[in-house]
Enzyme design. Sequence first.
Site, PDB file in Angstrom:
ATOM      1  N   GLU A 131      74.125  -1.026  60.306  1.00  0.00           N
ATOM      2  CA  GLU A 131      74.941   0.078  59.811  1.00  0.00           C
ATOM      3  C   GLU A 131      74.184   0.827  58.758  1.00  0.00           C
ATOM      4  O   GLU A 131      73.393   0.423  58.042  1.00  0.00           O
ATOM      5  CB  GLU A 131      76.244  -0.533  59.120  1.00  0.00           C
ATOM      6  CG  GLU A 131      77.241  -0.859  59.976  1.00  0.00           C
ATOM      7  CD  GLU A 131      78.479  -1.669  59.074  1.00  0.00           C
ATOM      8  OE1 GLU A 131      78.304  -1.518  57.779  1.00  0.00           O
ATOM      9  OE2 GLU A 131      79.570  -1.553  59.487  1.00  0.00           O
ATOM     10  N   HIS A 163      77.086  -9.089  47.897  1.00  0.00           N
ATOM     11  CA  HIS A 163      78.094  -8.989  48.965  1.00  0.00           C
ATOM     12  C   HIS A 163      79.059 -10.010  48.530  1.00  0.00           C
ATOM     13  O   HIS A 163      80.150 -10.118  49.582  1.00  0.00           O
ATOM     14  CB  HIS A 163      77.650  -9.139  50.384  1.00  0.00           C
ATOM     15  CG  HIS A 163      76.410  -8.147  50.500  1.00  0.00           C
ATOM     16  ND1 HIS A 163      76.549  -6.903  50.534  1.00  0.00           N
ATOM     17  CD2 HIS A 163      75.188  -8.382  50.898  1.00  0.00           C
ATOM     18  CE1 HIS A 163      75.223  -6.287  50.743  1.00  0.00           C
ATOM     19  NE2 HIS A 163      74.523  -7.099  50.930  1.00  0.00           N
ATOM     20  N   LYS A 172      82.241  -8.033  64.657  1.00  0.00           N
ATOM     21  CA  LYS A 172      82.346  -6.673  64.108  1.00  0.00           C
ATOM     22  C   LYS A 172      81.773  -5.712  64.940  1.00  0.00           C
ATOM     23  O   LYS A 172      82.492  -4.666  64.917  1.00  0.00           O
ATOM     24  CB  LYS A 172      81.358  -6.804  63.049  1.00  0.00           C
ATOM     25  CG  LYS A 172      81.768  -7.527  61.731  1.00  0.00           C
ATOM     26  CD  LYS A 172      80.614  -7.683  60.523  1.00  0.00           C
ATOM     27  CE  LYS A 172      81.105  -8.341  59.338  1.00  0.00           C
ATOM     28  NZ  LYS A 172      81.582  -9.729  59.330  1.00  0.00           N
ATOM     29  N   ARG A 217      93.343 -13.292  58.148  1.00  0.00           N
ATOM     30  CA  ARG A 217      93.807 -14.215  57.439  1.00  0.00           C
ATOM     31  C   ARG A 217      94.152 -13.880  56.015  1.00  0.00           C
ATOM     32  O   ARG A 217      94.140 -12.598  55.874  1.00  0.00           O
ATOM     33  CB  ARG A 217      92.685 -15.169  57.125  1.00  0.00           C
ATOM     34  CG  ARG A 217      91.278 -14.794  56.485  1.00  0.00           C
ATOM     35  CD  ARG A 217      90.271 -15.515  56.278  1.00  0.00           C
ATOM     36  NE  ARG A 217      88.876 -15.015  56.021  1.00  0.00           N
ATOM     37  CZ  ARG A 217      88.690 -14.520  55.013  1.00  0.00           C
ATOM     38  NH1 ARG A 217      89.265 -14.641  54.045  1.00  0.00           N
ATOM     39  NH2 ARG A 217      87.416 -13.972  54.938  1.00  0.00           N
TER      40      ARG A 217
END
Length: 673
Positions: free
Chosen positions: A200, A235, A116, A297
């Site tokens: 973040e 999540h 990430k 993917r």
Amino acid sequence: MFKSVLVANRGEIACRVFRTARRMGLRTIAVHSEADADALHVREADEAVLIGPAPARESYLDAAKVLAAAKQTGAEAIHPGYGVLSENADFAEAVMAAGLVWIGPPPAAIRAMGLKDAAKSLMIEAGVPVTPGYLGEDQSAERLKKEADAIGYPVLIKAVAGGGGKGMKKVDRAEDFADGLASAQREGQSSFGDPRVLIEKYITRPRHIEVQVFGDSHGDVVHLHERDCSLQRRHQKVIEEAPAPGMDAAVRKAVTDAAVRAAKAVNYEGAGTIEFIADASDGLKADRIWFMEMNTRLQVEHPVTEAITGVDLVEWQLRVAAGEPIPLKQADIPLNGWAMEARLYAEDPANGFLPSIGRLEHFHLPEDIRVDTGVTWGSEVSQFYDPMIAKLIVHADTRAAAAAQLAAACGEVGVWPVRANAGFLKRCLEHPRFISGDVDTGFIAAEESTLTSIEPAPEIQAAALAILAADAHHAEEWVRPSDRPGRGGGPWAPTAAGLYGFRMNGARPAPHRARLNGALIEGRLTPEEHGSYWTVDLGETTMDAYVLTGGVTLIHDGRPDRELSRVIDEPVLFHDGQAWEFEPILHKTGAGSGPASDGALRAPMPGKIVATPAMAGDTVARGAPIVVLEAMKMEHALIAPFDGVVETVGVAVGDQVTDGAVLAVVRAAEDQG
């Protein structure tokens, strides 16, 4: 085009790939663990190879075993599905080095987008907006804490190699940062072999918007519009839809253009998804949508894109992997109607969404919509793998019609004794906020008490009581349970049902009491005919019920009003996707609370101990974590049920424990001394 394909995956995605491959005339090859020897994907393949024991690390995640299976069967291509090895660049390279066709993006693209922090740096260079945060190499707890303090709470800690919500922790207060960091690092190491994290800024009203992209070896990249995956829990996506509600043409162009730029920046080929986070506090705005990550993917939710475009994304994957160009140009990709998908999981929403394992002894799914599943009647939901049972997918002209159709489909689900979340899904889809499009990733958390805590409706109470009375009435001439063969009288034997001495006429009938999913219900029953018709007086409501072998028909004004299905020979009813288990009460029972907890913390399912935050002798407050169990790819904290002292911790990190095992004991504060 190659002639055979091995799917290096399991469950519903393997079945999904096989469906398209068979239509295209390809030979299909499955791999499986010992636990999946009789799985649906094994039965549907032309050929199947055992590659190891149940744990995924010793079977599905063992690249060498998968490649050996491909060589053994003469497979020409490997499709990785999603999850497992699908985003493993080393595996992709090994497939290609073995002379096989890799049905996925180039290894370089997987690496570029797999971490990430590196991906966000690359997106900044490509002019794609990213969420504010810390992407640095310094992974010391002190530096990470300092950066989080500077960003301002709440923050998200995310495993750099993460996905699917694993290794992601929201931290609301500075004093909770250390615990959140430790948990994210553990999950990152356990799930991806990489404990590194990034920080973040947490968006307070976030929407999860993602764009399906597709590239080919001829340099072309297109998008297939956006999906909204904002309905999430911890999540993990719950309900997905396409297109995104509230998305106008200008914002759609901005986000899809950014997605195409992102894919082109890594010379992408095949199916991929660019994920964005949007600040929904003032609707969807082009300057308030930021890049989060790329999934290199196919996605679990790809069917909603297929529904609105009419495209078979797996067919595109196979053709592009064979060197063909993308079948459609950007201008020719339609956007028709609205599609929604609900993820049906083996979990119990009423019990903290704990995963549920076991055999699907009763299994009914709707038949008039698209259903992608990897299980069937009699399949085993294992502790070793993700607990998804199926995906329910609908397509309609409007969002309102799609939501209504999917809610009705969820209401048809009947799963037992494994618990499922169909009733919860139905309540989500029928919630006024969802219907109006007022959703964000915090919707389920904000509305959880409404979505999970339900009272048994009068029709459920009437049906359950009528079944108890009818089954007792028909029980083999009232033979005593001790005289009956087999099950010792069965669940509806007279003494077990509390109906011994039942009268067919005479004075006003005595009340019958039962528990329905643990809740006390009471009614007075009057037989109407042959012991199958009953009038049930619930006090404020009176209903007539006709008890059948496979269900109960409720009668209103002499006409059938509603049918409720039941599990034959089991005390279980299904209503609106919810399983209702009932049992008779032998004597009058008050509705007061049960005995206080004994302080024993028991494993809710088999799993592995990954942390023991408390030690024997520690003073703890109610809700404090005592033991952390990892099971079915997620961590579950067992907490103190009250203020007190930890008496014992009977496990250590690394221990494998069984369902129901006592892991620790907490002694209540008032018991001390």
